[in-house]
Design a protein around this motif. Structure first.
Motif, PDB file in Angstrom:
ATOM      1  N   ALA A  56      10.092  18.385  -9.851  1.00  0.00           N
ATOM      2  CA  ALA A  56      11.395  17.946 -10.357  1.00  0.00           C
ATOM      3  C   ALA A  56      12.355  19.132 -10.441  1.00  0.00           C
ATOM      4  O   ALA A  56      11.942  20.276 -10.643  1.00  0.00           O
ATOM      5  N   GLN A  57      13.638  18.819 -10.286  1.00  0.00           N
ATOM      6  CA  GLN A  57      14.683  19.827 -10.407  1.00  0.00           C
ATOM      7  C   GLN A  57      15.240  19.745 -11.823  1.00  0.00           C
ATOM      8  O   GLN A  57      15.628  18.664 -12.287  1.00  0.00           O
ATOM      9  N   ILE A  58      15.255  20.858 -12.529  1.00  0.00           N
ATOM     10  CA  ILE A  58      15.734  20.878 -13.914  1.00  0.00           C
ATOM     11  C   ILE A  58      16.893  21.855 -14.001  1.00  0.00           C
ATOM     12  O   ILE A  58      16.740  23.039 -13.691  1.00  0.00           O
ATOM     13  N   GLU A  59      18.068  21.331 -14.372  1.00  0.00           N
ATOM     14  CA  GLU A  59      19.282  22.146 -14.337  1.00  0.00           C
ATOM     15  C   GLU A  59      20.065  22.035 -15.639  1.00  0.00           C
ATOM     16  O   GLU A  59      20.072  20.984 -16.270  1.00  0.00           O
ATOM     17  N   GLN A  60      20.732  23.125 -15.987  1.00  0.00           N
ATOM     18  CA  GLN A  60      21.732  23.081 -17.045  1.00  0.00           C
ATOM     19  C   GLN A  60      23.074  22.744 -16.411  1.00  0.00           C
ATOM     20  O   GLN A  60      23.474  23.360 -15.411  1.00  0.00           O
TER      21      GLN A  60
END
Length: 289
Positions: free
Chosen positions: A274-278
């Motif tokens: 999964a891609q986890i971004e702020q």
């Protein structure tokens, strides 16, 4: 000329098909030169057309059928079919492209009406045009879109973007065709207070109510099993709340700054693909440079 359109997140839980926020991820369309046929230079994958079959050109020609073909460059960091308004951003860019090339001088309200007729509902296209937090509704009888933009309170936003896509059509199919009256009243009340809490800057209350949605999240839960896992993580922390972004599968988390590092560490344990971004709120909406 460059057209820049932000990503968006629709619904915010109970604000189904009505509420949305603009996010600082962008689609950028650069107009390079006129030529005999439409051509879009991009690196978004072979499944995205590079000619007049692209949604961008189809939208522009709906608005202004006589505009001259151009060579364009399209760049986007908005992931496709992840619930972050990728198709809405293209529709808004297409409307703006027609507006500029045909010198239509469309108002923001006129752009919103056109976009809503194409998209079917205003929850994504409204914040893509206006930026920030927008509540909108479409009256089919009068073909009017009514909208209110408001400042979304400052907070940290974490996006959990799964590697698997979820088509809006598939996500729509699991929704009920009708609601019991008492259930509809309860669901509407939750949405009303959530919007009031956002306007008052009370994200703790708004986040709680975002997680109490009755309109769509419980029906889509089987398509997005990570939503309940993320909700458990949020409830163990001091996060304000989380919600399914649009039709999913992306989940957005609203949180104070001091919780970000811990939350992101825990989210990474769910799925290392999964891609986890702020992310941040985009306050401006569509812009032309």
């Amino acid at each position: 000329m460059k057209i820049q359109v932000p990503a968006t997140s629709a619904n915010l839980g109970p604000g189904f098909d009505s509420c949305g926020i603009a996010l600082a991820k962008y689609l950028v369309v650069e107009v390079i030169k006129p030529q005999e046929k439409w051509e879009i230079i991009h690196h978004l994958g072979s499944e995205i057309p590079s000619d007049e079959n692209n949604l961008l050109i189809q939208t522009a020609l709906q608005v202004a059928p006589e505009i001259m073909p151009h060579q364009l460059r399209m760049i986007s960091d908005i992931p496709l079919t992840r619930g972050l308004g990728s198709s809405s951003s293209v529709i808004i860019a297409g409307i703006e492209l027609a507006n500029r090339l045909a010198h239509l001088n469309l108002s923001a309200e006129e752009k919103l009406t056109i976009a809503t007729k194409i998209e079917g509902h205003p929850d994504n296209v409204a914040p893509a045009i206006f930026g920030d937090f927008v509540v909108a509704c479409y009256d089919e009888a009068t073909e009017q879109v009514l909208s209110v933009k408001h400042y979304f309170p400052e907070c940290e936003i974490i996006a959990y973007i799964p590697s698997t896509e979820l088509l809006t059509k598939e996500s729509r199919q699991v929704l009920p065709q009708s609601f019991e009256y008492k259930e509809a009243v309860k669901a509407s009340a939750i949405a009303n207070v959530m919007i009031g809490a956002v306007i008052n800057g009370n994200l703790a209350l708004a986040g709680r109510l975002m997680e109490q949605d009755l309109f769509h999240e419980k029906y889509r839960a089987k398509l997005v099993p990570h939503l309940s896992q993320i909700r458990q993580i949020c409830q163990r922390s001091k996060a304000f709340g989380c919600f399914l972004s649009g039709a999913g599968p992306t989940v957005l988390i609203l949180t104070p700054k001091e919780e970000v590092a811990t939350l992101m560490d825990q989210l990474r344990l769910l799925d290392n693909h999964a891609q986890i971004e702020q992310l941040a709120i985009d306050r401006e909406g569509v812009q032309v440079f």
